[in-house]
Scaffold this motif. Structure first.
Motif, short mmCIF file in Angstrom:
data_model
loop_
_atom_site.label_atom_id
_atom_site.label_comp_id
_atom_site.label_asym_id
_atom_site.label_seq_id
_atom_site.Cartn_x
_atom_site.Cartn_y
_atom_site.Cartn_z
N ASP A 187 -4.79 4.98 13.24
CA ASP A 187 -5.10 4.44 11.91
C ASP A 187 -6.15 3.34 12.00
O ASP A 187 -7.09 3.27 11.20
CB ASP A 187 -3.82 3.93 11.26
N GLY B 97 8.38 2.52 6.52
CA GLY B 97 7.07 2.20 5.96
C GLY B 97 7.15 1.21 4.82
O GLY B 97 6.33 0.29 4.72
N ASN C 119 0.15 3.88 2.75
CA ASN C 119 0.74 3.65 4.07
C ASN C 119 2.20 4.08 4.11
O ASN C 119 2.69 4.55 5.14
CB ASN C 119 0.61 2.19 4.48
N GLU D 161 5.53 -2.44 5.07
CA GLU D 161 4.50 -2.85 4.10
C GLU D 161 4.95 -4.07 3.31
O GLU D 161 4.14 -4.94 3.00
CB GLU D 161 4.18 -1.69 3.15
N LYS E 252 2.09 7.78 4.44
CA LYS E 252 1.76 8.10 5.84
C LYS E 252 2.98 7.95 6.72
O LYS E 252 3.19 8.75 7.64
CB LYS E 252 0.65 7.18 6.36
N SER E 253 3.79 6.93 6.47
CA SER E 253 5.00 6.72 7.26
C SER E 253 5.99 7.86 7.04
O SER E 253 6.70 8.26 7.98
CB SER E 253 5.66 5.39 6.88
N HIS F 203 0.84 -1.19 0.00
CA HIS F 203 0.00 0.00 0.00
C HIS F 203 0.88 1.24 0.00
O HIS F 203 1.52 1.57 1.01
CB HIS F 203 -0.92 0.01 1.21
N PHE G 258 -3.63 -5.12 11.59
CA PHE G 258 -3.14 -3.89 12.21
C PHE G 258 -2.17 -4.20 13.35
O PHE G 258 -1.18 -3.50 13.54
CB PHE G 258 -4.29 -3.02 12.71
N ASN H 191 1.07 -5.42 11.69
CA ASN H 191 1.70 -4.28 11.03
C ASN H 191 2.37 -3.37 12.07
O ASN H 191 3.50 -2.91 11.86
CB ASN H 191 0.64 -3.50 10.24
N ASN I 272 -0.49 4.12 14.82
CA ASN I 272 -1.12 2.89 14.33
C ASN I 272 -2.47 2.66 14.99
O ASN I 272 -3.41 2.19 14.34
CB ASN I 272 -0.19 1.69 14.54
N TYR J 105 -9.96 3.29 10.52
CA TYR J 105 -10.45 2.17 9.71
C TYR J 105 -11.78 1.66 10.25
O TYR J 105 -12.73 1.45 9.48
CB TYR J 105 -9.40 1.05 9.69
#
Length: 144
Positions: A123, A51, A8, A55, A11-12, A5, A72, A75, A120, A127
């Motif tokens: 996030d 990130g 993501n 990922e 975002k990182s 992704h 999540f 991750n 996280n 979600y």
């Protein structure tokens, strides 16, 4: 690679920028402004690398772990491990084998890991909120 992704990773990058800005307030050394800006940008770049690695490792996981809560959690766990490894490796490269700076390193590491956990968790909450709104919208459409 198609399971990675990009959002993501971006975002990182921004999370790394945020961490860099926060750590600038933690360190009260008199440094030129340009060095502080370079440090924040380097922090963002390291965030992007973390990130990407996170990922990539998450995309390798089997599909049977597709439960969102498990995804999540894993991750976040991978991000914490990768961040700890990269920060420790960079400390060892910068300071050599001196453990004198260890007293200053541990609080910084804890701040960074705490920020990553909070991000996280945020996030995951976003979600869940989106999923609840989707259920509400589906029910509203079904009623019409």
């Amino acid at each position: 690679m198609e399971k990675i992704h990009l959002a993501n990773m971006i975002k990182s990058f921004f999370l790394g920028l945020l961490i860099g800005v926060i750590l600038q307030f933690f360190d009260h050394a008199d440094v030129q402004f340009s060095y502080k800006v370079m440090t924040v940008l380097a922090s963002g770049s390291v965030g992007f690398i973390i990130g990407f690695i996170t990922e990539w490792l998450t995309s390798v996981l089997p599909i049977r772990m597709a439960n969102s809560r498990t995804y999540f959690f894993i991750n976040n766990f991978i991000a914490l491990i990768v961040t700890t490894l990269i920060m420790t490796a960079s400390l060892l490269m910068i300071s050599g084998s001196e453990m004198e700076s260890n007293r200053e390193f541990v609080p910084v590491l804890l701040i960074v890991l705490g920020i990553i956990c909070i991000a996280n968790l945020f996030d995951y909450m976003m979600y869940r909120r989106a999923q609840n709104k989707l259920k509400t919208f589906k029910a509203w459409i079904k009623d019409k």
